[in-house]
Design an enzyme around this catalytic site. Sequence first.
Site, PDB file in Angstrom:
ATOM      1  N   ASN A 118       0.836  -1.199   0.000  1.00 31.91           N
ATOM      2  CA  ASN A 118       0.000   0.000   0.000  1.00 31.91           C
ATOM      3  C   ASN A 118       0.871   1.249   0.000  1.00 31.91           C
ATOM      4  OD1 ASN A 118      -0.440   1.915   2.526  1.00 31.91           O
ATOM      5  ND2 ASN A 118       0.184  -0.094   3.331  1.00 31.91           N
ATOM      6  N   PHE A 122      -1.730   8.116   4.397  1.00 32.66           N
ATOM      7  CA  PHE A 122      -2.516   8.689   5.497  1.00 32.66           C
ATOM      8  C   PHE A 122      -3.791   9.370   5.000  1.00 32.66           C
ATOM      9  CE2 PHE A 122       1.292   9.448   8.628  1.00 32.66           C
ATOM     10  CZ  PHE A 122       1.461   8.085   8.742  1.00 32.66           C
ATOM     11  N   SER A 183       5.712   5.043   8.718  1.00 36.74           N
ATOM     12  CA  SER A 183       5.091   4.743   7.427  1.00 36.74           C
ATOM     13  C   SER A 183       6.029   5.185   6.309  1.00 36.74           C
ATOM     14  CB  SER A 183       3.759   5.487   7.297  1.00 36.74           C
ATOM     15  OG  SER A 183       3.286   5.403   5.958  1.00 36.74           O
ATOM     16  N   ASN A 185       5.062   5.955   3.373  1.00 30.99           N
ATOM     17  CA  ASN A 185       4.240   6.596   2.348  1.00 30.99           C
ATOM     18  C   ASN A 185       4.009   8.089   2.538  1.00 30.99           C
ATOM     19  OD1 ASN A 185       3.835   4.064   1.051  1.00 30.99           O
ATOM     20  ND2 ASN A 185       2.342   3.548   2.636  1.00 30.99           N
ATOM     21  N   THR A 186       4.599   8.669   3.576  1.00 30.42           N
ATOM     22  CA  THR A 186       4.587  10.114   3.766  1.00 30.42           C
ATOM     23  C   THR A 186       6.021  10.607   3.653  1.00 30.42           C
ATOM     24  OG1 THR A 186       2.629  10.103   5.192  1.00 30.42           O
ATOM     25  CG2 THR A 186       4.100  11.993   5.389  1.00 30.42           C
ATOM     26  N   LYS A 226       5.522   3.356  16.994  1.00 34.61           N
ATOM     27  CA  LYS A 226       5.543   2.321  15.961  1.00 34.61           C
ATOM     28  C   LYS A 226       6.782   2.510  15.100  1.00 34.61           C
ATOM     29  CE  LYS A 226       2.464  -0.099  12.807  1.00 34.61           C
ATOM     30  NZ  LYS A 226       1.071  -0.183  12.322  1.00 34.61           N
ATOM     31  N   ASN A 255       6.046  -1.665  11.508  1.00 31.58           N
ATOM     32  CA  ASN A 255       5.270  -1.159  10.392  1.00 31.58           C
ATOM     33  C   ASN A 255       5.594  -1.987   9.148  1.00 31.58           C
ATOM     34  OD1 ASN A 255       3.671   0.652   8.777  1.00 31.58           O
ATOM     35  ND2 ASN A 255       4.219   2.312  10.173  1.00 31.58           N
TER      36      ASN A 255
END
Length: 364
Positions: A118, A122, A183, A185-186, A226, A255
Site C-alpha cells: 500500500n 494517510f 510509514s 508513504n509520507t 511504531k 510497520n
Amino acid sequence: MLYKKIAKPVLFGMDPEKAHHLIIDGLHTFAKLPGGRGLLRAMWGVRAYPELESELWGIRFPNPVGLAAGLDKNAKAVPGFSNIGFGFMEVGTVTPKPQAGNELPRLFRLPEDEALINRMGFNNVGIEGMKRNLRNQGQRTIPLAINIGKNKTTPNEQAEDDYRACIQALYGYGDFFVVNISSPNTPDLRNLQHGDDLSRLLAAVKDEIHKQHARFGGREKPVLVKIAPDLTPQEIEYMVETIVRSHVSGIIASNTTIARDGLRHANRGETGGLSGRPLTERSTELIRTVYRLTDGKLPIIGSGGIFTAEDAYAKIRAGASLVEVYTGLIYEGPDVLQRINRGLRTLLRQDGFTNVSEAIGSGQ
C-alpha cells in the site's frame, strides 16, 4: 469457511480499495442494525479463555490479538470490529487535517506471496471527523488505540504540533495512543525515527499527554511508538535507547517494509509498504532485538505477517506482550481470530504456561 467460500472470491474480484471500503461500510452498517452486534458475536466472536487474558498499562485485554492500524482509518467500524473477536484494535492513522492521500491506485494484492502493498499516504477524515465517528458509536467492549501522524504538508520541523493536535482532540476517546513515525508513504516521515528529531517529538508528545491527563484526570494514557523494520542494527539500538529515555509506554514492531526480497507476484514492483507473510520473520526478529535491548522492561506489540497461532506465539515468545493482524485478516477472514486464539491456548498448555503473560520472551 463462509468468508473463504463466498465473501473472499467476491472481494478479491474487486479493486482492493473498493473492497476495503465495502468491508468498513458493511461492518459500520451491520453493527447499527437491531441485534447486529450480537449476530456478529454469534458468527465470529471468540470464546473467552482465562489463559489469554492479560493486563497492561492498567488496561484489561480479553485476548492478545488486536487489529493493526490502517484498516479502520477513520474509526468508522469500531463496534463491528469490537464484536468479531479482537482483544483490542487500533484506528488511524489520523492527522490533524483531513487529507486525500496519494493518487489511485495505491493498494495492491500479491496473492502468491500472501501480501499487500500500500501507498495510501494517510488518507483520513482528520481529527474532527474521527472524533465525530467515535462520539456516535457508544460504549466500546475492547480497548482502543488511536494511531496518530502528521499531515503531508507539515514540515518535520513542525511535526510535533500535529502530534500534539491529535492528542488534544482525541485524548478523551482512546485508551492509548500510537505515534506513527514509520510509514514509508509520507515523504520524510521516517526521518523522525532518528537523532534529536525523535527525542524532541517524543518529549512533545509526552508533554501533551501530561497536559491532557491533568485536564481529564484518571489514569494517564499510555503512548507507544511504531517503528519500521528497515533499520540497521545500529539504528535500532540508538532508536530504542532514545525511546526508553523518553519514558514512553511501549513499542509496536513493526510497520510495513520497503524490502521486496523473494516476492513472486507481478505487483512486487509497486512502491509502498509491504505487509503480510514476507514480513513474518523480519518483524519477529525485530521484536526479539527490541526485547533484548530493553531487558524485557518495555512492552512490545508485535505486528507483521501473522496468519496462524504459531506465528502469533513466535512473536510472544520473542518478547511481544500483544500482537496485531491486518493482512492475515484480509486473506483468511474473521475466522482467523478464533483459530489463533484456540491455537495459542493449546500452545501455552503444551509448554506448561497457565497464562499468556508467562510466555512473553520465553524464546529469547
